[in-house]
Design a protein around this motif. Sequence first.
Motif, PDB file in Angstrom:
ATOM      1  N   TYR A  80      -5.900   3.793   1.064  1.00  0.00           N
ATOM      2  CA  TYR A  80      -5.190   4.476   2.144  1.00  0.00           C
ATOM      3  C   TYR A  80      -5.770   5.875   2.380  1.00  0.00           C
ATOM      4  O   TYR A  80      -6.060   6.611   1.440  1.00  0.00           O
ATOM      5  N   ALA A 108      -1.915   1.644   9.464  1.00  0.00           N
ATOM      6  CA  ALA A 108      -0.831   1.061   8.672  1.00  0.00           C
ATOM      7  C   ALA A 108       0.508   1.738   8.941  1.00  0.00           C
ATOM      8  O   ALA A 108       1.563   1.126   8.745  1.00  0.00           O
ATOM      9  N   ARG A 120      -5.566   1.970   6.542  1.00  0.00           N
ATOM     10  CA  ARG A 120      -5.771   1.069   5.408  1.00  0.00           C
ATOM     11  C   ARG A 120      -7.152   0.455   5.530  1.00  0.00           C
ATOM     12  O   ARG A 120      -7.479  -0.178   6.535  1.00  0.00           O
TER      13      ARG A 120
END
Length: 342
Positions: A80, A108, A120
């Motif tokens: 992330y 995301a 992501r």
Amino acid sequence: MNSSVHRRFARSVARGLGMVIAAGWIMVAAEIAVADERRDNSEMMQLIRPLSDSVQYSVAQVLSGGRPVALATVVSSDGYLLTKRSELSGDPIRIRLHDGRLYPARVASVRRQNDLALLRVDADVSLKPLQLVDHKPSIASFLISPGRTGRPVGIGVMGVGARKIEHQGRLGVILNDSPDGRALVEEVYPNSGADSAGVVRGDLIIAINGIHESNKTSVIETLRDMFPGDEVRLTILRTNRSSGLDTLEMDARIRDFHLIRESENDSRVNGPRSDRLSGFDRVFQHDTVLDPDECGGPVLDTSGRVIGINIARAGRVVSYALPSSLVISELTSMLQEARGAE
């Protein structure tokens, strides 16, 4: 930094900037003229390079629609990254890491209020996250903005403490009431999203994003919630001399009113600025000269702490950064939201 490095840093600052401190203000001495006396002179860059290098594995470049649009800050080892939402205007989205590896990514989670997007990486890759530190830099302290490879993209001075910046998102029209009570376009600002979409004087706006708007007030209230960089779908009624009224569909981009009103001379002076440069719950201001595609990366203090995320190039020497205290709060909920959807 140890005390010896701090002393070298201070000496270099004094020599490189030619600054004098008087009555609590930092003033640039008039004799600054040659290149090696600039803030980003080679000696200064060499001094801060270890700080910038310490985060080089945690800063990535974001490409959207095939072009670089922002930096991203790694916030989790499982793929992330945090970046600037309003720059993600086209697919595909890809991430370029410090070593040049390129991976596809997807959005995301988003926080429109502060223009944040959590990306992501769609690959089995291990990343090195940064640790955000809730520390408030003092006015006139030096800040470092590192790039993807660890090279500093800028050195700045903290100018204004954390404050709210109200958003100035505008479609770029002046509205009035038509005889039957609908929203009538009286004027279209040049270089606005409405102008680019093809809205003209005399059009009636009857729907936004597929939702019927009955009058001028409802149109204004709906548009008031739109931030710079947002895309809106307009349904327009336009008078046609032969067939009466035509119904048209148009896609328009909300623009920052500062940019709509900017003259050609202002544009040359300010240089390229972020599409969204207003509308943040809390930012601190520094004078690092960043390009718009260099926002989204971390801001370090001279101890190497990550104290914020650069979020907008707002003027010639005005850059905004979200403080870590705000980012940490937003990030916690974004990660929960994104992982809950997996």
